[in-house]
Design an enzyme around this catalytic site. Structure first.
Site, PDB file in Angstrom:
ATOM      1  N   GLY A 100       5.146   8.608 -12.194  1.00 26.82           N
ATOM      2  CA  GLY A 100       4.494   8.625 -10.885  1.00 26.82           C
ATOM      3  C   GLY A 100       3.457   9.733 -10.796  1.00 26.82           C
ATOM      4  O   GLY A 100       2.360   9.620 -11.345  1.00 26.82           O
ATOM      5  N   GLY A 101       3.791  10.799 -10.115  1.00 27.68           N
ATOM      6  CA  GLY A 101       2.859  11.905  -9.837  1.00 27.68           C
ATOM      7  C   GLY A 101       2.035  12.338 -11.046  1.00 27.68           C
ATOM      8  O   GLY A 101       0.812  12.499 -10.946  1.00 27.68           O
ATOM      9  N   SER A 126      10.190  12.242 -11.986  1.00 29.24           N
ATOM     10  CA  SER A 126       9.700  13.594 -12.309  1.00 29.24           C
ATOM     11  C   SER A 126       9.360  13.821 -13.781  1.00 29.24           C
ATOM     12  O   SER A 126       9.603  14.904 -14.316  1.00 29.24           O
ATOM     13  CB  SER A 126      10.703  14.650 -11.830  1.00 29.24           C
ATOM     14  OG  SER A 126      10.762  14.659 -10.424  1.00 29.24           O
ATOM     15  N   GLU A 157      15.643   4.657 -12.118  1.00 33.76           N
ATOM     16  CA  GLU A 157      15.041   5.795 -11.430  1.00 33.76           C
ATOM     17  C   GLU A 157      16.052   6.394 -10.455  1.00 33.76           C
ATOM     18  O   GLU A 157      16.214   5.886  -9.331  1.00 33.76           O
ATOM     19  CB  GLU A 157      13.808   5.354 -10.634  1.00 33.76           C
ATOM     20  CG  GLU A 157      12.680   4.821 -11.486  1.00 33.76           C
ATOM     21  CD  GLU A 157      11.328   5.022 -10.803  1.00 33.76           C
ATOM     22  OE1 GLU A 157      10.498   5.741 -11.371  1.00 33.76           O
ATOM     23  OE2 GLU A 157      11.115   4.491  -9.710  1.00 33.76           O
ATOM     24  N   HIS A 165      11.038  -0.751  -5.828  1.00 30.78           N
ATOM     25  CA  HIS A 165      10.886   0.704  -5.915  1.00 30.78           C
ATOM     26  C   HIS A 165      11.612   1.340  -4.722  1.00 30.78           C
ATOM     27  O   HIS A 165      11.587   0.801  -3.613  1.00 30.78           O
ATOM     28  CB  HIS A 165       9.401   1.087  -5.909  1.00 30.78           C
ATOM     29  CG  HIS A 165       9.182   2.533  -6.272  1.00 30.78           C
ATOM     30  ND1 HIS A 165       9.407   3.550  -5.379  1.00 30.78           N
ATOM     31  CD2 HIS A 165       8.816   3.123  -7.438  1.00 30.78           C
ATOM     32  CE1 HIS A 165       9.168   4.704  -5.975  1.00 30.78           C
ATOM     33  NE2 HIS A 165       8.812   4.472  -7.228  1.00 30.78           N
ATOM     34  N   LYS A 193       0.975   5.059  -6.935  1.00 32.09           N
ATOM     35  CA  LYS A 193       1.406   5.075  -5.521  1.00 32.09           C
ATOM     36  C   LYS A 193       0.175   5.014  -4.616  1.00 32.09           C
ATOM     37  O   LYS A 193      -0.832   4.425  -5.001  1.00 32.09           O
ATOM     38  CB  LYS A 193       2.276   6.306  -5.236  1.00 32.09           C
ATOM     39  CG  LYS A 193       3.402   6.465  -6.260  1.00 32.09           C
ATOM     40  CD  LYS A 193       4.470   7.411  -5.828  1.00 32.09           C
ATOM     41  CE  LYS A 193       5.511   7.514  -6.933  1.00 32.09           C
ATOM     42  NZ  LYS A 193       6.729   8.158  -6.529  1.00 32.09           N
TER      43      LYS A 193
HETATM   44  P1  PGA Z   1       7.523  10.621 -10.024  1.00 35.38           P
HETATM   45  O1  PGA Z   1       7.645   9.131  -9.506  1.00 35.38           O
HETATM   46  O2  PGA Z   1       7.180  10.571 -11.477  1.00 35.38           O
HETATM   47  O3  PGA Z   1       6.428  11.231  -9.195  1.00 35.38           O
HETATM   48  O4  PGA Z   1       8.851  11.275  -9.796  1.00 35.38           O
HETATM   49  C1  PGA Z   1       8.228   8.131 -10.277  1.00 35.38           C
HETATM   50  C2  PGA Z   1       8.211   6.849  -9.519  1.00 35.38           C
HETATM   51  O5  PGA Z   1       8.375   6.868  -8.293  1.00 35.38           O
HETATM   52  O6  PGA Z   1       8.011   5.782 -10.092  1.00 35.38           O
END
Ligand code: PGA
Length: 233
Positions: free
Chosen positions: A220-221, A199, A157, A85, A8
């Site tokens: 993501g995170g 997540s 997602e 996304h 991101k």
């Molecule tokens: P997240 O993000 O793992 O931080 O929930 C996933 C994504 O947006 O692809």
């Protein structure tokens, strides 16, 4: 397994130099795809992972300030690209028509689209989950040939799970993934890869890994923690 890392809009130039070195110092049995911010794409040219982009322009080239074309991505060795996304849909009002155009631009450069789809909590509660997924798939796949669809990866997602720490049960994921695969097989006569994202972290990753119908994950995170991530992979 396909493990896609979505940075991101995070990390500075110095952070990224360090991250790349650490990510590339090991072989992975899974295919690891890193999607940094566009400015950092030239830094990620290692051999132990593949390079992905977080976005691509819906236009081919020319007067589109701030955009990055699929041909430019190709010239930086990008082989995967996220499209649709939920953050792009929400903050940049990207609709399926635009996403469809982006997929076509990526196809022209032989870059694999990772199409993100998923429902809001409200849509799930209102029993609209399947309806939402079918609409997104049908509109994003508009006019695509069977052999093109075959090379697209879907990332399921659930929007309520992205960045929230709230995750669906394995059974929920299994049901949705099977539904997507069956729907695409019936309508387009192709088998497609499906990832789960939302997540994912060090404490739930191994539980998610037991879902046999999944072909990988979109992280993501947690993908920003390169040491912990390597440990897990
Ligand atoms: P997240 O993000 O793992 O931080 O929930 C996933 C994504 O947006 O692809």
């Amino acid at each position: 397994m396909l493990i896609v890392l979505n940075h991101k809009m995070n990390l500075t130039y110095q952070d990224v130099l360090d991250y790349e070195k650490k990510l590339n110092d090991r072989n992975y049995k899974d295919t690891v795809v890193v999607c940094p911010s566009s400015a950092y794409l030239p830094i990620f040219q290692g051999n132990n992972y593949k390079l992905g982009s977080q976005d691509v322009s819906a236009y081919e080239k020319g007067s589109h300030t701030g955009d990055i074309a699929s041909s430019q991505l190709k010239s930086l060795n990008v082989s995967y690209c996220l499209v649709g996304h939920s953050e792009r849909r929400k903050y940049y009002k990207e609709c399926n028509k635009i996403i469809n155009q982006k997929i076509k631009n990526l196809l022209a450069e032989d870059i694999t689209s990772i199409l993100c789809i998923g429902e809001t909590k409200e849509e799930r509660n209102d029993n609209k989950l399947k309806e939402v997924l079918i609409k997104d798939i049908a509109e994003c796949f508009q006019d695509l040939k069977k052999e093109n669809i075959e090379n697209i990866v879907i990332a399921y997602e659930p929007i309520w799970s992205i960045g929230t720490g709230v995750v669906p049960t394995n059974q929920d994921i299994e049901e949705v993934v099977s539904f997507i695969k069956k729907y695409i097989k019936n309508h387009y006569q192709v088998d497609i890869k499906v990832l789960y994202g939302g997540s994912i972290n060090e404490s739930n990753y191994n539980t998610f890994k037991t879902i046999t119908s999944l072909d990988g994950f979109l992280i993501g995170g947690f993908s920003l923690k390169v040491e912990e991530l390597k440990e897990l992979l």
